[in-house]
Motif scaffolding. Structure first.
Motif, PDB file in Angstrom:
ATOM      1  N   VAL A 150      13.190  49.038  11.386  1.00 32.92           N
ATOM      2  CA  VAL A 150      12.765  48.008  10.430  1.00 32.92           C
ATOM      3  C   VAL A 150      13.777  47.961   9.292  1.00 32.92           C
ATOM      4  CG1 VAL A 150      10.926  47.247   8.889  1.00 32.92           C
ATOM      5  CG2 VAL A 150      10.356  48.425  11.032  1.00 32.92           C
ATOM      6  N   LEU A 177       8.089  54.181  13.589  1.00 31.52           N
ATOM      7  CA  LEU A 177       8.781  53.172  12.799  1.00 31.52           C
ATOM      8  C   LEU A 177       9.876  53.836  11.973  1.00 31.52           C
ATOM      9  CD1 LEU A 177       5.669  51.229  11.432  1.00 31.52           C
ATOM     10  CD2 LEU A 177       6.848  50.948  13.628  1.00 31.52           C
ATOM     11  N   SER A 182      11.454  47.826   3.335  1.00 32.17           N
ATOM     12  CA  SER A 182      11.279  48.325   4.702  1.00 32.17           C
ATOM     13  C   SER A 182      10.182  49.379   4.769  1.00 32.17           C
ATOM     14  CB  SER A 182      12.597  48.920   5.222  1.00 32.17           C
ATOM     15  OG  SER A 182      13.590  47.930   5.372  1.00 32.17           O
ATOM     16  N   PRO A 216      12.283  53.048   8.933  1.00 35.98           N
ATOM     17  CA  PRO A 216      12.702  52.143   7.866  1.00 35.98           C
ATOM     18  C   PRO A 216      14.176  52.343   7.521  1.00 35.98           C
ATOM     19  CG  PRO A 216      10.870  53.596   7.181  1.00 35.98           C
ATOM     20  CD  PRO A 216      11.452  54.155   8.430  1.00 35.98           C
ATOM     21  N   ALA A 237       1.360  50.780   9.549  1.00 35.21           N
ATOM     22  CA  ALA A 237       0.699  52.003  10.010  1.00 35.21           C
ATOM     23  C   ALA A 237      -0.743  52.054   9.513  1.00 35.21           C
ATOM     24  CB  ALA A 237       1.482  53.224   9.532  1.00 35.21           C
ATOM     25  N   ILE A 285       5.025  45.843  17.110  1.00 35.15           N
ATOM     26  CA  ILE A 285       4.468  47.143  17.495  1.00 35.15           C
ATOM     27  C   ILE A 285       3.557  46.990  18.711  1.00 35.15           C
ATOM     28  CG2 ILE A 285       2.841  48.956  16.778  1.00 35.15           C
ATOM     29  CD1 ILE A 285       3.953  48.533  13.890  1.00 35.15           C
ATOM     30  N   THR A 326       4.191  42.268   7.348  1.00 38.84           N
ATOM     31  CA  THR A 326       3.391  43.223   8.113  1.00 38.84           C
ATOM     32  C   THR A 326       2.854  42.581   9.384  1.00 38.84           C
ATOM     33  OG1 THR A 326       2.792  44.342   6.054  1.00 38.84           O
ATOM     34  CG2 THR A 326       1.476  44.858   7.991  1.00 38.84           C
ATOM     35  N   VAL A 378       5.380  56.776  10.645  1.00 42.17           N
ATOM     36  CA  VAL A 378       6.595  56.343   9.959  1.00 42.17           C
ATOM     37  C   VAL A 378       7.576  57.507   9.901  1.00 42.17           C
ATOM     38  CG1 VAL A 378       7.562  55.341   7.870  1.00 42.17           C
ATOM     39  CG2 VAL A 378       5.216  54.751   8.568  1.00 42.17           C
ATOM     40  N   CYS A 388       6.490  49.295   6.721  1.00 46.23           N
ATOM     41  CA  CYS A 388       6.114  50.309   7.711  1.00 46.23           C
ATOM     42  C   CYS A 388       4.789  50.964   7.346  1.00 46.23           C
ATOM     43  CB  CYS A 388       7.216  51.361   7.822  1.00 46.23           C
ATOM     44  SG  CYS A 388       8.734  50.768   8.609  1.00 46.23           S
ATOM     45  N   GLN A 389       4.625  51.303   6.062  1.00 40.15           N
ATOM     46  CA  GLN A 389       3.379  51.944   5.645  1.00 40.15           C
ATOM     47  C   GLN A 389       2.193  51.007   5.826  1.00 40.15           C
ATOM     48  OE1 GLN A 389       3.043  55.327   4.656  1.00 40.15           O
ATOM     49  NE2 GLN A 389       1.000  54.646   5.251  1.00 40.15           N
ATOM     50  N   LEU A 416       5.641  42.719  11.862  1.00 36.63           N
ATOM     51  CA  LEU A 416       5.869  44.074  12.369  1.00 36.63           C
ATOM     52  C   LEU A 416       4.749  44.500  13.308  1.00 36.63           C
ATOM     53  CD1 LEU A 416       7.415  46.698  12.493  1.00 36.63           C
ATOM     54  CD2 LEU A 416       6.444  47.319  10.271  1.00 36.63           C
TER      55      LEU A 416
END
Length: 246
Positions: free
Chosen positions: A116, A25, A47, A27, A55, A240, A233, A68, A51-52, A236
């Motif tokens: 992202v 990912l 962003s 950001p 993940a 993913i 999330t 990330v 991502c965090q 995303l």
């Protein structure tokens, strides 16, 4: 561990050749004014926060390993040029950076990449759409109609720069970066940014955003930010999984 750059080179090789498909990912954000209350890095914080969270949510997945990448802090942000602190790069530079980063990873066999972004200046978005298409990687385009429909009323209104939507997200993730004493006193500034841009307005001041915000920042809460992060999330993670199936 979910930070790509905190791994060693042998660990990356093991990741690449292991049984779980790696999805990386990237950001992206910008350094630009977000009113008198929110940090310049608001877009990147959102962003990176998405991502965090994605993940972390997929940390125990049997098929995917999500990491990330180091964030790209700079973007195309000419609309805030009249305010102190803005740092803008050209669309050509942004496009080249994204393509170069992705090409470097793909040469190593790390070709499942998702960009992202939470900075929506038109030239910035166009550069990202072009770069990700040319690079053959995924882009979570939050401006697509189906994605917009899942976000908040303020986001859908187009009057949401450093308003309730973005300020709530920062309050949920980095509350110490919001000047809440100022935030609570800010009056609503209702500006339909897409319509203003279509009418030819090229910067925040022309749009009527004399303090570099629109929307209703006084209504922002950490609770709304947490709820919105959950939705972001979800979006995303769905992408993913789609990338992982490819």
């Amino acid at each position: 561990m979910t930070a790509f750059a905190e791994l060693t080179s042998p660990q990356i090789a093991e990741l690449r050749d292991g049984p779980r498909k790696p999805v990386l990912l990237l950001p992206v954000g910008a350094v630009e004014p977000h009113g008198p209350h929110a940090p310049l890095a608001t877009d990147l914080l959102i962003s990176a926060g998405m991502c965090q969270r994605a993940a972390d949510r997929l940390a125990g997945d049997d098929d995917l390993r999500v990491l990330v990448l180091p964030a790209l802090d700079y973007g195309v942000t000419d609309m805030g040029a009249s305010f102190p602190g803005v740092i803008s790069i050209s669309p050509e530079t942004l496009c080249a950076l994204i393509k170069d980063v992705c090409a470097s990873l793909k040469r190593q066999g790390l070709d499942r990449i998702v960009v992202v972004n939470n900075h929506y200046e038109p030239a910035h978005v166009t550069a990202l759409r072009t770069a990700t298409k040319d690079a053959g990687v995924a882009y979570l385009d939050l401006l697509r109609r189906a994605n917009v429909a899942r976000l908040t009323d303020e986001f859908r209104s187009g009057s949401c720069h450093a308003g309730q939507y973005e300020t709530s997200l920062v309050l949920a993730d980095r509350p110490e970066l919001v000047d809440t004493a100022v935030q609570r006193e800010l009056p609503p500034v209702l500006v339909d940014m897409p319509a203003a841009m279509s009418a030819g307005h090229k910067d925040f001041v022309e749009m009527g955003m004399d303090a570099a915000y629109c929307g209703t920042p006084a209504g922002a809460t950490a609770a709304e930010g947490k709820s919105t992060f959950d939705t972001l999330t979800d979006l995303l993670v769905e992408l993913i999984r789609e990338v992982g199936r490819a």
